[in-house]
Every structure is written in structure tokens, then in C-alpha cells.
Write an enzyme that holds these catalytic residues in place. Structure first.
Site, PDB file in Angstrom:
ATOM      1  CB  SER A  71      36.098 -21.158   8.288  1.00  0.00           C
ATOM      2  OG  SER A  71      37.292 -20.938   7.612  1.00  0.00           O
ATOM      3  CE  LYS A 100      39.854 -23.604   6.181  1.00  0.00           C
ATOM      4  NZ  LYS A 100      40.273 -22.221   6.281  1.00  0.00           N
ATOM      5  CG  HIS A 128      43.880 -26.335  12.246  1.00  0.00           C
ATOM      6  ND1 HIS A 128      44.271 -25.890  11.002  1.00  0.00           N
ATOM      7  CD2 HIS A 128      43.224 -25.301  12.830  1.00  0.00           C
ATOM      8  CE1 HIS A 128      43.857 -24.646  10.840  1.00  0.00           C
ATOM      9  NE2 HIS A 128      43.221 -24.265  11.925  1.00  0.00           N
ATOM     10  NE  ARG A 137      33.789 -15.719   8.346  1.00  0.00           N
ATOM     11  CZ  ARG A 137      34.675 -16.605   8.828  1.00  0.00           C
ATOM     12  NH1 ARG A 137      35.098 -17.611   8.076  1.00  0.00           N
ATOM     13  NH2 ARG A 137      35.116 -16.511  10.049  1.00  0.00           N
ATOM     14  CG  ASP A 156      36.806 -21.672   4.281  1.00  0.00           C
ATOM     15  OD1 ASP A 156      36.116 -21.093   5.131  1.00  0.00           O
ATOM     16  OD2 ASP A 156      38.051 -21.608   4.258  1.00  0.00           O
TER      17      ASP A 156
HETATM   18  N1  URA Z   1      41.091 -19.680  10.151  1.00  0.00           N
HETATM   19  C1  URA Z   1      40.269 -20.176   9.193  1.00  0.00           C
HETATM   20  O1  URA Z   1      40.656 -21.053   8.440  1.00  0.00           O
HETATM   21  N2  URA Z   1      39.020 -19.661   9.105  1.00  0.00           N
HETATM   22  C2  URA Z   1      38.544 -18.688   9.920  1.00  0.00           C
HETATM   23  O2  URA Z   1      37.404 -18.291   9.793  1.00  0.00           O
HETATM   24  C3  URA Z   1      39.419 -18.174  10.904  1.00  0.00           C
HETATM   25  C4  URA Z   1      40.690 -18.698  10.996  1.00  0.00           C
END
Ligand code: URA
Length: 432
Positions: free
Chosen positions: A185, A189, A84, A170, A163
Site C-alpha cells: 500500500s 503510492k 515517507h 481492509r 489502494d
Molecule cells: N499506510 C498506508 O498508506 N497503507 C497501509 O496499509 C498502512 C499505512
């Protein structure tokens, strides 16, 4: 029975929240029982007061519990790896790393998001390949990782729905920018998508979320802590994002560059990151290799053609045409020329990304269509010497007018100086 107003008050006053409080709030919010305005107030309280490691994990765990989870180890009977990136300009790393790792015999399964704003999403890049399907069911995803050794797909709506809802909130309440909220966040995932071993690439610099190595290290440590609490193995690379990664910025242009790289003909900085990320994944995998041996195997997969073969198998499995000649090409190609001799002392990532966005390569709102063919190829990067009239960059555009505007923008991204630079390394640190 949780009382959201009481919990908001506690966090506002700097007190810790318990695991069950956080779980109740997040699951209530995901169901629609806790209203947006209360979660918005909580996020603002968190923004100023922070979350402890335990609270951040409780938040991550609650978000995971809001949807489905995938257990790739049980489904495959072996370790699956994933990577990621926190998002950068020209970042097509997964498109090259996946085939290399798969060619070395390690299953790679990744669920990915779409790009918004200045960083392009891996899914948008892959969709520039004619026929390529990003929307696989969870079952199809698992079968493909098992049978082909590699799948990169869009995150399903059932994966961490809390999320998605919380991020949207947010985004409009100025509370994205908090290390605990970002870490929860991202890691919710990654953990829900089921890989056992994950390489995280935290981008640092003008073109990234994290502007300093210190902030990037704080995010890396928070994410490593969450992953480990969830029983995953992780390594985090901190990598430079003061200039675009590689040469290409724009969807089809980036896929072509990823393919060039797995043929051993990629830009040096991009190849360095691809090999490093692949080596780290191989070292975390169930193969008995360390990072040095991982590097040797990754390089061998480029040299012997096995990474290209893995790329072709993967793209075909998802319905795409792996031939780079099938990728769309923009009708207009304009050049950005050096106005004077010198050395490139700066190539600012954000103006290049903005130029690509204005050409149509990215989207400003989440439903905007994108033009897969357009973008920028930065032929000269930081440290390169140029003469007057040398081509600094190519602009690939839909028409002459947008090409002219992009040429101006990209020229402004370059700063030429008299002295060559002391080049800084691409990988700034490894946190593990
Ligand atoms: N990428 C994400 O998936 N979440 C965040 O809060 C910031 C960047």
C-alpha cells in the site's frame, strides 16, 4: 480469464499466486468487476497465509497500474527525492526536511495523505497555513518541483485508485495489520508519485503501527525490496515513537515548530531526526555527497537561513502566507502542572494524541472537519527533571471545558519517577 474464487481458495490453502492472477484480481477490483466480498476474503487469506516477496511486488505493481504514474526524472532531467513516514504523534518531519533539502539544491516532490485517527496528516498540518493549497494538478506539481525545488501536495484521485479502494476494505475487515499489505500500500503510492530516491521513516513504539523493532525491521525490509524491484534507491530509518516527536501535537502548532526547527530553534529530538533524514536524502541524491557531508550541509542550511528562505518560497508558491504570525492561535491556553517533583520516566504518545484529537486537532471519520489551532505542547519530555508545579505541557483549546478535559488526559500521559532515565536514542536503526 481469472476465477477469483479459485485464487482465494489457493491462497487460503497456502499456495502462491502468479503475477498475472494478482494483476487480474486487482485491476478487476479497481474496475468494479471483482466484488468487495471476494477481495475481502482474499485479504483475510493473505492475513493468515502471507505473501512472498514476489507476490507482494506483483500486488504493488498491479495497484500502480490501476492509475496514473508520474515520471519526475524525465520531467526534470534529474533525480527527485521524497520521504515517507509510517505515521506518528507530532510527526511534522517533511515540513522541515523539504525546505532543507531544497535549500541544498536537491528537488523534493511529495504526495501526501490526510490524517485519520491518532496520527495527523501532513496535508492537514499544511492547511493550517492561511491560503495554502494542497490540491495541485499533476502538471502543477511537476512544474513547482522543477521551478521552486519543492512541492508537497495531496495525492490525486488518479494515483493508485486500487489502494484507496482496497485500504477502505481492509479497514473494515480487520486486515490492515499485515506487513505485505502495508508495504504494498505504501510503496505503490511512493513509486507511482515518481521520486527516484526515498527515505522511509518507520515509527516504532506505543504511538506507532509497529510496536517492536523486530516488526518495524520486517516492514522496512519489505518496503526496501519493493522499492528496489521498481528501480528506486531507498534508506529506511527506524525511529522511536514511544513519546511524541518534538513538543507540538496539533496542526498549526506543528507548523510553527517545524519553522522554529529550520531556524535552528527546534526541539532536540525533532532536529536530530530532521537532520538525519535530510542527510540521508542528500546522500541518495545526485549531489556527490556522503551521509556525513549531507549532515554538514543540512546543518549549514539551518545556520545560514537558506532553509527558511526555501520554506518561504515553497509556501508562497502554493498560495500560503509563510509568516508564522499568520498561523491560527487557540483562544484558551491551559497548563498541565507537575503534581510532585521527579523525573519524566514516561510520556505516552497515544494519550497525548487522543487529547489532541478530542480538542479537535484530528478526525475520527474521514469527512470530519478539524480545528487547526488546537493541540498540545509537551514542554517536558522523557528524561527531564521537574519540581512540583512546573509546567509539563500546554493545552491549546477552543474553550475552557475542552481545555480542562485535555489537561486531565495529558497529565495521565506523564509518569514521574525518582530516578533519571537512561535515555534511548531517537534513531533506533538504519536499514539499507
Ligand atoms: N499506510 C498506508 O498508506 N497503507 C497501509 O496499509 C498502512 C499505512
Amino acid at each position: 480469464m481469472i476465477r477469483p474464487a479459485e485464487l482465494i481458495e489457493r491462497k487460503r490453502d497456502g499456495q502462491a499466486l502468479g503475477d498475472e492472477d494478482i494483476r487480474g484480481l486487482i485491476l478487476g477490483f479497481a474496475r468494479g468487476d471483482v466484488p468487495d466480498y471476494q477481495l475481502a476474503a482474499l485479504c483475510m487469506a493473505v492475513y493468515f497465509r502471507g505473501l512472498s516477496r514476489a507476490e507482494t511486488y506483483a500486488l504493488t505493481d498491479a495497484m500502480i497500474a490501476s492509475g496514473e504514474t508520474i515520471d519526475l526524472r524525465s520531467a526534470l532531467g534529474r533525480k527527485v527525492v521524497d520521504k515517507h513516514s509510517t505515521g506518528g504523534v507530532g510527526d511534522k518531519t517533511s515540513i522541515a526536511v523539504g525546505p532543507i533539502v531544497a535549500a541544498c539544491g536537491v528537488p523534493f516532490g511529495k504526495m501526501s495523505g490526510r490524517g485519520l485517527g491518532h496520527t495527523g496528516g501532513t496535508l492537514d498540518k499544511l492547511e493550517s497555513i492561511p491560503g495554502f493549497r494542497v490540491e495541485l494538478t499533476t502538471e502543477e506539481f511537476i512544474v513547482q518541483v522543477r521551478e521552486v525545488g519543492l512541492a508537497i501536495v495531496g495525492q490525486t484521485a488518479q494515483l493508485v485508485p486500487a489502494d484507496k479502494k482496497l485500504y477502505a476494505l481492509r479497514d473494515v475487515t480487520a486486515t490492515v495489520d499485515n506487513v505485505s499489505l502495508i508495504a504494498a500500500s505504501i510503496m505503490s503510492k511512493k513509486i507511482a508519485a515518481g521520486a527516484d530516491a526515498i527515505v522511509l521513516d518507520v515509527k516504532v513504539g506505543d504511538g506507532a503501527f509497529m510496536k517492536s523493532v523486530g516488526d518495524a525491521r520486517a516492514l522496512a525490509e519489505a518496503m526496501l525490496d519493493l522499492g528496489r524491484r521498481a528501480g528506486r534507491e531507498l534508506v529506511c530509518l527506524l525511529t522511536d515513537m514511544d513519546q511524541p516527536l518534538g513538543y507540538a501535537v496539533g496542526n498549526a502548532l506543528e507548523v510553527r515548530e517545524a519553522l522554529d526547527t529550520i531556524r535552528g530553534q527546534g526541539p532536540p529530538d525533532f532536529e536530530e531526526l530532521v537532520i538525519e533524514a535530510s542527510a540521508r536524502l542528500l546522500a541518495l541524491s545526485d549531489l556527490p555527497v556522503d551521509v556525513d557531508e549531507g549532515r554538514r550541509r543540512a546543518q549549514a542550511a539551518l545556520a545560514d537561513g537558506s532553509a527558511v528562505a526555501a520554506y518561504e518560497r515553497w509556501i508562497r508558491a502554493q498560495g500560503g502566507d509563510p509568516d508564522s504570525a499568520a498561523l491560527p492561535r487557540a483562544p484558551v491556553v491551559a497548563h498541565v502542572e507537575a503534581p510532585c517533583p521527579g523525573h519524566v520516566v514516561r510520556l505516552a504518545a497515544i494519550p497525548v494524541a487522543t487529547a489532541a484529537l478530542e480538542l479537535g486537532a484530528g478526525r475520527r471519520t474521514k469527512d470530519e472537519p478539524i480545528d487547526h489551532a488546537v493541540g498540545i505542547v509537551c514542554r517536558r519530555k522523557r528524561g527531564g527533571a521537574v519540581e512540583t508545579g512546573d509546567i509539563l505541557a500546554e493545552v491549546h483549546a477552543r474553550d475552557e471545558a475542552s481545555a480542562r478535559a485535555a489537561v486531565e488526559r495529558v497529565l495521565a500521559a506523564y509518569e514521574l519517577g525518582d530516578e533519571p532515565l537512561n535515555e534511548q536514542p531517537l534513531v533506533l536503526d538504519v536499514v539499507c
